[in-house]
Write a protein that holds these residues in place. Structure first.
Motif, short mmCIF file in Angstrom:
data_model
loop_
_atom_site.label_atom_id
_atom_site.label_comp_id
_atom_site.label_asym_id
_atom_site.label_seq_id
_atom_site.Cartn_x
_atom_site.Cartn_y
_atom_site.Cartn_z
N VAL A 70 0.84 -1.20 0.00
CA VAL A 70 0.00 0.00 0.00
C VAL A 70 0.87 1.25 0.00
O VAL A 70 0.63 2.21 -0.72
CB VAL A 70 -0.96 0.00 1.21
CG1 VAL A 70 -1.73 1.31 1.29
CG2 VAL A 70 -1.93 -1.17 1.12
N ARG A 71 1.95 1.23 0.82
CA ARG A 71 2.85 2.39 0.87
C ARG A 71 3.45 2.67 -0.50
O ARG A 71 3.59 3.82 -0.90
CB ARG A 71 3.98 2.13 1.88
CG ARG A 71 3.59 2.53 3.28
CD ARG A 71 4.80 2.75 4.19
NE ARG A 71 4.33 2.69 5.57
CZ ARG A 71 4.35 1.59 6.32
NH1 ARG A 71 4.85 0.46 5.82
NH2 ARG A 71 3.87 1.61 7.54
N GLN A 72 3.79 1.59 -1.21
CA GLN A 72 4.36 1.74 -2.55
C GLN A 72 3.34 2.41 -3.49
O GLN A 72 3.67 3.33 -4.24
CB GLN A 72 4.68 0.35 -3.10
CG GLN A 72 6.08 0.25 -3.66
CD GLN A 72 6.41 -1.19 -3.99
OE1 GLN A 72 5.77 -2.13 -3.49
NE2 GLN A 72 7.41 -1.37 -4.83
N LEU A 73 2.08 1.95 -3.39
CA LEU A 73 1.01 2.53 -4.20
C LEU A 73 0.84 4.01 -3.87
O LEU A 73 0.75 4.87 -4.76
CB LEU A 73 -0.29 1.78 -3.93
CG LEU A 73 -1.56 2.37 -4.55
CD1 LEU A 73 -1.56 2.19 -6.05
CD2 LEU A 73 -2.82 1.76 -3.93
N LEU A 74 0.82 4.32 -2.57
CA LEU A 74 0.61 5.70 -2.14
C LEU A 74 1.71 6.62 -2.68
O LEU A 74 1.47 7.79 -2.97
CB LEU A 74 0.56 5.79 -0.62
CG LEU A 74 -0.71 5.26 0.05
CD1 LEU A 74 -0.59 5.30 1.55
CD2 LEU A 74 -1.93 6.04 -0.41
#
Lengths: 432, 432
Positions: B9-13
């Motif tokens: 999710v952090r990567q997506l954000l």
């Protein structure tokens, strides 16, 4: 208009921009509109035609002679011309094509090869491109030599010799870096071109989320085709929002508010006819309970309340869904939670308002049972209204029908029929 | 969420822009929304807070500790901070003010001194100013020294030593002219600053009509105060259009679609209550004709048709008026012609559909007179509907009530009451 007044109007027109002249024309009734149109300088008429809505545009075009149209539209950019083209008479198109050089004709064909509601249909061809291996100083000298930069240019596009997009060179980067640096050193590589096939509504969201002024449009091989600018995107956003509000009343945002009476009446007649069919369906449902109504006339007095409360509650859910779908806020991942929420909200309101309605009905008709019947019918109808308000737009979207257009009619059909069946059905059951 | 998923999710954000993270948060139910919020890097949280709607914003702020909020909002531009300020707890505001230097504190006070819906409330303070008497070469060197230009800068503002606006120097002019030329020689003098008190909706129209990217904001003495950029204008346009569609269903565009059930239910209850009052008014009108209904039950079966057709026809006129008023398309100069047109359209449709309804009613109930009665009632109601749909928004606007909010309720009250009185009244008159 005597000639003194005409001069004053001409003076006023000379300080207005084409879009403002367009707004003015749209808000004028026929007669004054045509008078004003004749006072618009012919070199501005083309740009005004681009700005007004479809119906007003074709009315103005009908007023003009072939040679006037050729003169008015000859100076337009190819993307603007592409927007107008389907409204122009064949003779005008023929003359325009003859007067164009080969390059402009090819550009026009390219612009026409994409549907109007895609990035390709929105784009213009006024791109300024540079190569990555030159220095900023060379770019600066090139721009001075060029003498002008197209409106709304905030970035130059960096391409290789096959016209493949390599990056962006924002004017601010160009202005704040050492002229000795090469384009490759300072350009923004972290840029994805917009595919020409992207829907214009998605382009609008991208511009809005990323605060863009202009963006490159590419084909499937990353070849630069043109650019989209924020002014076109603003029009898409406004049209989309207006489309929803107008569709919900069976209207079209491209209609002229001063269209001839017969034209307007014919258009609205369709919507009234569709609604009449659903009203007769509701009447037919009521007719099934004629003998019950004959016995308890109070049911006839109260029955509009059940139907109308269902319509109001359902339209709240429907509006949230139509807006959510338009904004991309509602999708398969959150549909379940949203439906659950809408049903819970409707149960809470059903309980509160059925109590209020039941008490008033009891007091009014001095009849305990009538209160219980209308309360129960209201609970049933409000829950159905929430489910219908939620599912109707999703189903319409899946089958490719505009939820804003057909949603309201279908919803009120459901809330009318369910409301009358529940209320009169419970009344009949109680009587037997 | 286990830690592997959290990393994804952090990567997506990290590839999403603040506005896109905001869209995502708005479309998540509670629970997932708070989980995602904790994964947003704290240096981006401030910008995301600026992008989400009012209700989602205050929910997220409630989740955060004072020190987290100070960290998240400390890096914001003063204009963004001004938008957030009324949602922040007192302790956070206190700490933010302490940490600011005098200049920034003064800027914040300036931004707060104008109402949110005016040019002053929209403006930011990131202006780059130059003097008219310097050469373009000096400007170019100054920009290189400055090292960066604020986002969405398409023009530098030319001011005198009292900060009075003298003209604009578009970057394209700066780039395409001889560096030896002076600013005064090439600048655009034909520019009017936007008064800080101008309504944001008028600012939006100006940007749209003139295809602006940024524009200077001035006070009553032509002193430069700041600038407005197209991204803020796009938000105004979208909010205005959404406001109309949401208001017509008694909703607010700033509401969280995943607000707690009790909150949503309470808000919508108000709208249902108002509509219930008008529904009871309609029922009371029907009740006046109880003895007539007792004698001819067919009247009860058909009466929803008269009311519903009036509601549909009236809402078409109402929608055109609400949109026309919002776009500035309807004013005192054309109101008469428009009203005349709407009445003519409604007479045409009244004649057509009353004939259809009369014939169907005659055939259904084998009663000639019933057909004549419903036909006449429909004509009366459709004409009243057009007059009401036209006058209600004008009256509401004059008394300062939002036509989109109150228009629909008032209109259906009129069409219900007139419809029932006309139909049942004619029925009673016929019986006696």
């Amino acid at each position: 208009l005597h000639s003194g007044a005409a001069d004053k109007v001409r003076q006023l027109l000379s300080v207005l921009h084409p879009a403002e002249i367009g707004d003015l024309l749209e808000s004028l009734p026929h007669g004054p509109r045509e008078l004003l149109w004749e006072l618009v300088p012919s070199e501005e008429q083309g740009e005004v035609l681009v700005e007004v809505n479809d119906e007003v545009r074709s009315g103005l075009i009908d007023e003009m002679e072939t040679h006037e149209l050729v003169q008015a539209t000859g100076g337009l950019d190819t993307d603007d011309l592409a927007d107008l083209l389907h409204d122009l008479p064949g003779a005008v198109i023929h003359e325009l094509l003859l007067s164009m050089d080969k390059q402009n004709r090819q550009r026009l064909e390219a612009a026409l090869s994409y549907p109007e509601d895609t990035a390709g249909g929105l784009m213009d061809l006024d791109v300024v491109t540079v190569r990555a291996n030159v220095s900023l100083d060379v770019v600066l000298r090139y721009l001075r030599l060029r003498g002008e930069i197209p409106e709304l240019t905030d970035s130059l596009f960096v391409v290789n010799r096959f016209d493949h997009l390599q990056g962006l060179l924002p004017l601010s980067t160009l202005l704040t870096n050492d002229p000795e640096a090469s384009v490759a050193e300072v350009m923004n590589r972290d840029v994805e071109g917009i595919p020409a096939t992207m829907k214009s509504i998605d382009v609008a969201r991208l511009f809005q989320d990323r605060n863009l002024v202009s963006a490159p449009v590419i084909d499937e091989n990353n070849k630069l085709l043109g650019r989209i600018t924020v002014d076109d995107v603003v029009d898409v956003i406004r049209d989309e929002a207006e489309h929803n509000i107008m569709s919900m009343a069976g209207l079209d945002e491209e209609d002229d508010i001063f269209a001839p009476v017969v034209t307007s009446a014919r258009r609205r007649a369709v919507w009234l006819g569709v609604n009449l069919a659903t009203a007769f369906l509701a009447s037919w449902v009521i007719g099934l309970f004629e003998s019950t109504l004959d016995k308890v006339v109070a049911l006839a007095v109260l029955m509009p309340i059940v139907a109308s409360m269902g319509g109001i509650a359902g339209s709240q859910t429907l509006t949230i869904m139509i807006r959510g779908l338009a904004l991309g806020q509602v999708g398969s991942s959150n549909a379940r939670s949203l439906m659950l929420k809408e049903i819970q909200v409707s149960i809470m309101n059903a309980l509160i308002w059925s109590l209020v309605v039941a008490v008033i009905a009891m007091a009014w008709f001095q009849n305990m049972d009538l209160g219980l019947i209308i309360g129960a019918a209201l609970i049933i109808n409000l829950i159905f209204a929430a489910v219908a308000g939620f599912t109707i737009p999703l189903i319409l979207k899946r089958v490719g029908v505009d939820p804003a257009l057909a949603g309201t009619v279908l919803l009120t059909t459901v809330t009318d029929v369910v409301g009358f069946v529940a209320f009169l059905g419970l009344g009949t059951w109680y009587l037997t």
